[in-house]
Design an enzyme around this catalytic site. Structure first.
Site: not given
Ligand code: PXP
Length: 237
Positions: A7, A18, A43, A50, A70, A100, A190, A214
């Protein structure tokens, strides 16, 4: 083998700080793929804080690997997805100003709403995944919706992991058993990181894809993107 979809929202956040094209999102995505990741996830949020909608078109035009978009299927998002035709769309019930994603769909109470949207995406040959909490009723609901995949929301697992990992993964294991029985594929994502991923992927069978942003980007501040991605790929082997 479980595929790693990175992601890249955090890269876009850095660029947007910036308001110039640095880091270059497309180049970073191409590098991530050249380091071995099998897919890119974006996403785009309605406020484009972002990844921007225009980024999604550029990515689709210039990368050949799996693209996963997503988001909450508001009209603007549905139009984007139908226009870009990514390999996969992941439907997420995130509210507009949520920091998030923080929960999955109730696939039973939202059945008719989701049913129309899923039909439309599938008629455009886009694979559909539904983001759900680890609840077997939600898995069965996703199957009735004819979704191709579920994405198990791993936030609750990650929160509990250090306290009691076998308890933390219990509901995910149950969901994966049902999903395998009723023949719906499994993604997960996530708050997965290099510390909790091995246990998760060993416990939950047949995960097709994890999407990680993340932690992976944060860890790469220390190790570099290439080494970090290779670390994740080694875990998933
Ligand atoms: N899956 C979904 C549906 C998400 O919204 C996100 C974060 O945008 C992720 C996975 C990835 O999560 P992380 O950034 O915590 O790895």
């Amino acid at each position: 083998m479980t595929k790693l979809s990175v992601n890249i929202n955090k890269i876009a956040t850095l660029r947007n700080a910036r308001n110039e094209n640095y880091p270059n999102l497309l180049k970073t995505a191409q590098d991530i793929l050249s380091f071995g990741a099998q897919g890119i996830t974006v996403h785009p949020r309605p406020d484009e804080r972002h990844v921007r909608y225009s980024d999604v078109y550029e990515l689709k035009k210039n990368i050949n690997s799996e693209l996963n978009i997503e988001g909450n299927p508001i009209k603007k998002f549905i139009d984007l997805v139908n226009d870009v035709k990514p390999d996969q769309v992941t439907l997420v019930p995130d509210s507009e100003h949520a920091i998030t994603s923080n929960s999955g769909w109730d696939t039973i109470t939202n059945f008719s709403y989701l049913n129309d949207i899923i039909k439309e995406f599938k008629s455009n040959s886009i694979r559909v995944s539904i983001f759900i909490d680890p609840n077997i009723n939600m898995v069965e609901g996703a199957k009735k919706l004819n979704a191709d995949r579920i994405e198990l929301f791993t936030g609750p697992f990650a929160k509990e992991f250090d306290l009691n990992r076998s308890e933390a993964v219990k509901n995910y294991v149950k969901c994966s058993k049902i999903a395998n029985e009723i023949n719906i594929d499994i993604n997960a994502g996530h708050d997965l990181n290099h510390h909790n991923l091995l246990f998760f992927s060993e416990s939950v069978k047949n995960i097709k894809e994890v999407s990680i942003g993340h932690a992976l980007i944060t860890e790469s501040l220390y190790l570099g993107l290439e080494t970090t991605i290779k670390t994740y790929l080694d875990i998933l082997k």
